[in-house]
Design an enzyme around this catalytic site. Structure first.
Site, mmCIF file in Angstrom:
data_model
loop_
_atom_site.group_PDB
_atom_site.id
_atom_site.type_symbol
_atom_site.label_atom_id
_atom_site.label_comp_id
_atom_site.label_asym_id
_atom_site.label_seq_id
_atom_site.Cartn_x
_atom_site.Cartn_y
_atom_site.Cartn_z
ATOM 1 N N SER A 29 81.588 56.286 59.010
ATOM 2 C CA SER A 29 82.491 57.403 59.297
ATOM 3 C C SER A 29 82.574 58.404 58.151
ATOM 4 C CB SER A 29 83.894 56.872 59.611
ATOM 5 O OG SER A 29 84.407 56.144 58.498
ATOM 6 N N LYS A 52 83.893 50.291 58.962
ATOM 7 C CA LYS A 52 84.258 49.001 58.371
ATOM 8 C C LYS A 52 85.720 48.944 57.940
ATOM 9 C CE LYS A 52 82.401 45.974 54.761
ATOM 10 N NZ LYS A 52 81.322 45.886 53.760
ATOM 11 N N GLY A 66 80.377 68.311 44.792
ATOM 12 C CA GLY A 66 80.251 69.286 45.851
ATOM 13 C C GLY A 66 79.006 69.066 46.683
ATOM 14 N N GLU A 131 75.190 71.910 38.516
ATOM 15 C CA GLU A 131 75.164 70.526 38.051
ATOM 16 C C GLU A 131 73.779 70.208 37.530
ATOM 17 O OE1 GLU A 131 78.628 68.716 40.990
ATOM 18 O OE2 GLU A 131 76.617 67.918 41.116
ATOM 19 N N ASP A 235 75.524 46.681 54.102
ATOM 20 C CA ASP A 235 75.498 46.025 55.409
ATOM 21 C C ASP A 235 74.461 46.644 56.342
ATOM 22 O OD1 ASP A 235 77.748 44.597 54.452
ATOM 23 O OD2 ASP A 235 79.094 46.139 55.222
ATOM 24 N N ARG A 305 69.819 63.455 36.265
ATOM 25 C CA ARG A 305 70.676 62.318 35.939
ATOM 26 C C ARG A 305 69.926 61.174 35.274
ATOM 27 N NH1 ARG A 305 74.615 62.338 41.307
ATOM 28 N NH2 ARG A 305 75.825 64.148 40.649
ATOM 29 N N ARG A 401 67.882 61.194 42.829
ATOM 30 C CA ARG A 401 68.542 62.241 43.621
ATOM 31 C C ARG A 401 69.010 63.393 42.752
ATOM 32 N NH1 ARG A 401 74.043 63.248 44.939
ATOM 33 N NH2 ARG A 401 74.670 61.338 43.857
ATOM 34 N N SER A 406 73.279 64.766 48.196
ATOM 35 C CA SER A 406 73.552 63.641 49.103
ATOM 36 C C SER A 406 74.404 64.066 50.294
ATOM 37 C CB SER A 406 74.219 62.501 48.349
ATOM 38 O OG SER A 406 75.357 62.953 47.654
ATOM 39 N N LEU A 407 75.493 64.800 50.065
ATOM 40 C CA LEU A 407 76.294 65.279 51.188
ATOM 41 C C LEU A 407 75.445 66.160 52.095
ATOM 42 C CD1 LEU A 407 79.699 66.176 49.461
ATOM 43 C CD2 LEU A 407 79.211 64.195 50.897
#
Length: 556
Positions: A29, A52, A66, A131, A235, A305, A401, A406-407
């Site tokens: 979700s 979950k 962000g 970033e 999972d 990173r 990444r 990621s978003l």
């Protein structure tokens, strides 16, 4: 991993006590799962979202920095592509990256149209920051440093306004149900869930469906220190692997360089100090006040990173210190309170005031660049199973990444799943008798597993350390559970993913992106330009190398 290591082919669980049906079940979700659900509305008759915990308990809620997209003046998808490829250190899928950067701006604009309140400048323009690894200001943020929370709020509001989307909370996905179609092809027939306190749907049940979309997040709880919430126990990756799907690039686990150090005995989810703080001018120093990143990379404190995490770890090893420091005092109280109110409050709750004090930081597990292997539309190699977001390996992130991609990945690839899924929904399959060997390890192995993975398969890896770690995992696999409960299900999933991750890390004899081998310190495109894929057949895993051309022109 040892040849003797055998994992459960499926989780031991009670027979389903209830049954329901849905055309599509979405597991998770966060931004990936809720975007998929909203985009599938009107095209699929019955959509069921299972999560979950509660709807806002996943990793999206915790995203501070962000979402990256080429939205600013002078920026282009091509520039975003170039930065993504460099960060990915030659392991990105070029086509996937191009999908991300070209479709990203429209996807973010649609997120705004949905009701997401991003920050704006005084003249009304979208406020963008920078970033690590980015050469442009292209990070849209909300509430200063509460971007994920704002996106989650907007998505949940849209879901709650859509009564045709059913939601079951407190539902752990146990295993996929498999069946054959008319042509004899095995694919998804549904999944089993364990639900706590949802009225008549309590305990283990079965959902029969035509397709499953995994959006269940990452594997952060494999390690003893992580920025991931407690629900991130791998999972989705584990149940996909057990069912016959392929996992790719699991060795590429990103350790965020600036996680607040809370002491040697701290465990579980740790406070993240967003890279956006460095984007606004903060910098890393050692105990003597010497800047760590000067001369290490052209972007200094805003290097990718993996570069920053390695520099911090090297200085920690050289000095014997358990952490380094982030200096953001010069930003001032007013700026901190406006731009980073959440981080400021969190740091102060742990006794550190960033306005007047240095922040102790050390790398901790942050993001899984690998996951369930998919194509450009989220399809896996198991018919009827799709994956999106951190649980998936779309090929976008490569070996490391790029910040705030990621978003965007969850947003873009969930939209693409919704483009194709209605037109290719499989016929209903009747679940077949499950012949996989059931098993379960004890829930109390979790701490030893996490300690082992952190010390042997963490930021710094070597052949002896990985071998020692594999021996411990082999031992833990023999600790059979006495009780069938959520702790044991999660521990078994963690062990399954740990074994796959460690196996791939042992075979990749080079340093690339977030995979750092001190016994093979150089990147080696001649031998290791490609991917490690993990498959499982009734509890026995196989790790295979799949060659592929490096995708960054040697810039990584």
């Amino acid at each position: 991993m040892p040849d003797t290591l055998r994992l459960p082919g499926r989780l031991t669980a009670p027979s389903p006590g209830w049954t329901t049906r849905a055309d599509v079940v979405i597991v998770g979700s966060g931004i990936a799962g809720l975007t998929a659900a909203l985009r599938l509305r009107g095209s699929v008759d019955r959509i069921l979202v299972v999560t979950k915990d509660v709807l806002n308990a996943g990793s999206t809620q915790w995203a501070q920095g962000g979402i990256a997209a080429a939205l600013g003046p002078g920026d282009t998808p091509e520039q975003h592509e170039a930065d993504t490829l460099v960060a990915g250190a030659g392991a990105c899928d070029l086509d996937a990256v191009r999908v991300l950067v070209n479709e990203g701006p429209e996807a973010v604009r649609e997120l705004i149209a949905l009701g997401t309140n991003f920050d704006h400048t005084d003249d009304g323009e979208l406020s963008l920051t920078r970033e690590g690894g980015h050469h442009r200001d292209r990070i849209a943020h909300a509430g200063g440093d509460a971007t994920g929370a704002e996106i989650q709020r907007a998505l949940i509001a849209a879901i709650e306004a859509a009564p045709d989307i059913e939601v079951i909370q407190h539902a752990l996905a146990v295993d996929l149900l498999l069946g054959e179609d008319a042509a004899g092809t095995t694919g998804v027939a549904g999944l089993t869930l364990h639900v706590i306190g949802e009225g008549e749907r309590d305990g283990v049940g079965a959902v029969h469906c035509r397709a499953v979309v995994l959006a269940s997040g990452g594997l952060g709880q494999v390690f003893s220190q992580t920025t991931n919430p407690s629900v991130s126990t791998g999972d989705g990756m584990a149940l996909a692997l057990r069912a016959g799907a392929t996992l790719r690039d699991l060795e590429f686990v990103q350790f965020h360089p600036t996680v607040m150090y809370l002491g040697p005995d701290s465990r579980g989810q740790q406070p993240l100090i967003s890279e956006a703080v460095r984007g606004e001018g903060a910098f890393l120093v050692d105990d003597d006040g010497t800047r760590i990143m000067e001369g290490v990379h052209e972007l200094a404190d805003l290097a990718p990173r993996d570069v920053v995490a390695k520099a911090i770890m090297k200085r920690m090893l050289e000095t014997g210190r358990p952490h380094m420091w982030l200096d953001a005092r010069h930003l001032g109280a007013e700026f901190w309170e406006r731009r980073f109110p959440t981080i400021l409050a969190t740091a102060r709750s742990h006794g550190i005031d960033p306005v007047t004090e240095l922040i102790p930081v050390a790398p901790a597990c942050h993001y899984a660049s690998g996951g369930v292997r998919t194509d450009l539309y989220g399809r896996t190699d198991l018919p009827g199973l799709y994956a999106t977001g951190e649980v998936a390996c779309s090929g976008v992130h490569g070996a490391n990444r790029l910040a705030s991609n990621s978003l965007l990945e969850g947003l873009v690839f969930s939209r693409r799943i919704a483009e194709v899924l209605p037109g290719e929904l499989p016929a209903w399959r009747e679940p077949s008798a499950d012949r996989r060997t059931a098993g379960l390890v004890a829930g109390d192995i979790r701490r030893e597993l996490q300690e082992t993975m952190t010390s042997r398969s963490g930021v710094l890896r070597s052949a002896p350390g990985l071998a020692e770690g594999a021996a411990v995992l082999d031992k833990l696999a023999g600790h059979a559970a006495e009780a069938v409960d959520q702790a044991s299900w999660e521990a078994t999933n963690l062990l399954t993913i740990s074994a796959a991750l460690a196996g791939a890390a042992a075979l990749r004899e080079e340093t690339r992106g977030s995979h750092w081998r001190d016994d093979f310190p150089e990147r080696d495109d001649a031998h290791w330009a490609g991917h490690f894929d993990v498959t499982m057949d009734d509890g026995v895993t196989t790790v295979a190398f799949v060659p592929a051309p490096a995708t960054d022109g040697g810039l990584g």
